[in-house]
Design a protein around this motif. Structure first.
Motif, PDB file in Angstrom:
ATOM      1  N   LEU A 252     -34.275  -5.821 -61.991  1.00  0.00           N
ATOM      2  CA  LEU A 252     -33.021  -6.486 -62.320  1.00  0.00           C
ATOM      3  C   LEU A 252     -31.897  -6.039 -61.385  1.00  0.00           C
ATOM      4  O   LEU A 252     -31.687  -4.833 -61.185  1.00  0.00           O
ATOM      5  CB  LEU A 252     -32.631  -6.185 -63.767  1.00  0.00           C
ATOM      6  N   PRO A 253     -31.159  -6.988 -60.806  1.00  0.00           N
ATOM      7  CA  PRO A 253     -30.057  -6.645 -59.898  1.00  0.00           C
ATOM      8  C   PRO A 253     -28.783  -6.307 -60.678  1.00  0.00           C
ATOM      9  O   PRO A 253     -27.708  -6.868 -60.436  1.00  0.00           O
ATOM     10  CB  PRO A 253     -29.894  -7.937 -59.088  1.00  0.00           C
ATOM     11  N   LEU A 254     -28.908  -5.359 -61.619  1.00  0.00           N
ATOM     12  CA  LEU A 254     -27.831  -5.059 -62.549  1.00  0.00           C
ATOM     13  C   LEU A 254     -27.747  -3.546 -62.763  1.00  0.00           C
ATOM     14  O   LEU A 254     -28.761  -2.849 -62.684  1.00  0.00           O
ATOM     15  CB  LEU A 254     -28.086  -5.756 -63.886  1.00  0.00           C
ATOM     16  N   PRO A 255     -26.556  -3.031 -63.061  1.00  0.00           N
ATOM     17  CA  PRO A 255     -26.384  -1.578 -63.213  1.00  0.00           C
ATOM     18  C   PRO A 255     -27.040  -1.030 -64.477  1.00  0.00           C
ATOM     19  O   PRO A 255     -27.286  -1.751 -65.442  1.00  0.00           O
ATOM     20  CB  PRO A 255     -24.852  -1.403 -63.285  1.00  0.00           C
ATOM     21  N   ASP A 256     -27.294   0.270 -64.474  1.00  0.00           N
ATOM     22  CA  ASP A 256     -27.792   0.956 -65.660  1.00  0.00           C
ATOM     23  C   ASP A 256     -26.777   0.846 -66.807  1.00  0.00           C
ATOM     24  O   ASP A 256     -25.565   0.844 -66.579  1.00  0.00           O
ATOM     25  CB  ASP A 256     -28.008   2.446 -65.375  1.00  0.00           C
ATOM     26  N   GLU A 257     -27.299   0.749 -68.038  1.00  0.00           N
ATOM     27  CA  GLU A 257     -26.491   0.851 -69.257  1.00  0.00           C
ATOM     28  C   GLU A 257     -25.247  -0.041 -69.208  1.00  0.00           C
ATOM     29  O   GLU A 257     -24.129   0.398 -69.479  1.00  0.00           O
ATOM     30  CB  GLU A 257     -26.092   2.310 -69.490  1.00  0.00           C
ATOM     31  N   SER A 258     -25.463  -1.318 -68.893  1.00  0.00           N
ATOM     32  CA  SER A 258     -24.333  -2.229 -68.699  1.00  0.00           C
ATOM     33  C   SER A 258     -24.214  -3.327 -69.752  1.00  0.00           C
ATOM     34  O   SER A 258     -23.270  -4.115 -69.709  1.00  0.00           O
ATOM     35  CB  SER A 258     -24.412  -2.866 -67.302  1.00  0.00           C
ATOM     36  N   PHE A 259     -25.144  -3.398 -70.743  1.00  0.00           N
ATOM     37  CA  PHE A 259     -25.108  -4.470 -71.731  1.00  0.00           C
ATOM     38  C   PHE A 259     -25.243  -3.920 -73.150  1.00  0.00           C
ATOM     39  O   PHE A 259     -26.012  -3.003 -73.415  1.00  0.00           O
ATOM     40  CB  PHE A 259     -26.240  -5.474 -71.470  1.00  0.00           C
ATOM     41  N   ASP A 260     -24.466  -4.539 -74.053  1.00  0.00           N
ATOM     42  CA  ASP A 260     -24.577  -4.204 -75.471  1.00  0.00           C
ATOM     43  C   ASP A 260     -25.832  -4.796 -76.091  1.00  0.00           C
ATOM     44  O   ASP A 260     -26.404  -4.220 -77.022  1.00  0.00           O
ATOM     45  CB  ASP A 260     -23.371  -4.752 -76.247  1.00  0.00           C
ATOM     46  N   ARG A 261     -26.238  -5.980 -75.608  1.00  0.00           N
ATOM     47  CA  ARG A 261     -27.371  -6.706 -76.168  1.00  0.00           C
ATOM     48  C   ARG A 261     -28.206  -7.301 -75.025  1.00  0.00           C
ATOM     49  O   ARG A 261     -27.658  -7.740 -74.008  1.00  0.00           O
ATOM     50  CB  ARG A 261     -26.910  -7.858 -77.079  1.00  0.00           C
TER      51      ARG A 261
END
Length: 235
Positions: free
Chosen positions: A80-89
């Motif tokens: 995933l091209p997304l940061p660590d620990e970045s979403f609540d759900r």
């Protein structure tokens, strides 16, 4: 047609939510309607363009709260091209059965979820899916088709290994199991009986009659097409 319970997932205004393998956005729309900030991720730029069109239409129709945001992202569940620990759900609906490296994909879900965050993973349920595989190779043995049949307990174990606690289970779409059994029995052909049953499903989705709602609710624990695992990342 939603597979999971948004109240159980506690999606509300200001929630940051990732919809993985979003397709044309059916789960994105409800989260966005509730005011969540939604990232919709899929490998298909075409499907994401459709999602973008419909969320734009929702904005124009005044169906979304002020301040809610949504954005499409082309990406692979396994990286995933997304940061660590970045979403609540995080939602991953009807996608892991298509992925060879499902343990890697689940680890990525855990990586981007905040501590204490909630996730919902849905996959085809073992019994309805096993019947489809027995009736038709064409149902699953094709490019992009299903590569495995899950037992909910096995999927929960994979999630546990990734640091996601299994907090509950749901079932959905019992009436759709019958549709797919008919499709598989007749060789995936668009026969009159399949077309007639499809019209029934469309009517049910559009009209939402109480009778079929109660019938499906009763049948879901027995033959629901999808199983939903509700999960929490430890704090």
């Amino acid at each position: 047609m939603l597979t999971l319970d948004y109240d159980r997932l506690d999606v509300r205004a200001g929630t940051t939510l990732l919809d993985l393998g979003c397709g044309e956005g059916r789960h994105t729309f409800e989260a966005y309607r509730r005011g969540a900030d939604v990232i919709s991720l899929d490998l298909s730029a075409k499907d994401l363009a459709t999602t973008r069109t419909w969320t734009g239409a929702m904005d124009l129709a005044g169906e979304t709260p002020t301040g809610a945001r949504t954005a499409p992202v082309v990406g692979d569940l396994r990286s995933l091209p997304l940061p660590d620990e970045s979403f609540d759900r995080v939602i991953a609906s009807e996608v892991l059965e298509h992925v060879q490296d499902d343990a890697i994909a689940i680890a990525e879900i855990a990586r981007v979820l905040k501590p204490g965050g909630l996730a919902a993973i849905t996959v085809p349920r073992w019994l309805p899916e096993r019947i489809c595989w027995a009736l038709s190779d064409e149902y699953h043995a094709n490019e992009g088709g299903h590569v495995r049949i899950y037992k909910a307990s096995d999927l929960a174990a994979l999630c546990h290994d990734a640091g996601l606690e299994h907090t509950g289970t749901g079932h959905a779409h019992a009436l759709h199991s019958v549709y797919w059994w008919l499709k598989c029995f007749f060789g995936m052909e668009d026969t009159p009986i399949v077309r007639a049953y499809h019209r029934l499903l469309v009517w049910d989705i559009m009209k939402k009659p109480r009778t079929t709602k109660l019938l499906e609710r009763a049948l879901n624990p027995l033959i629901g097409k999808s199983v939903v695992l509700y999960l929490r990342k430890s704090a």
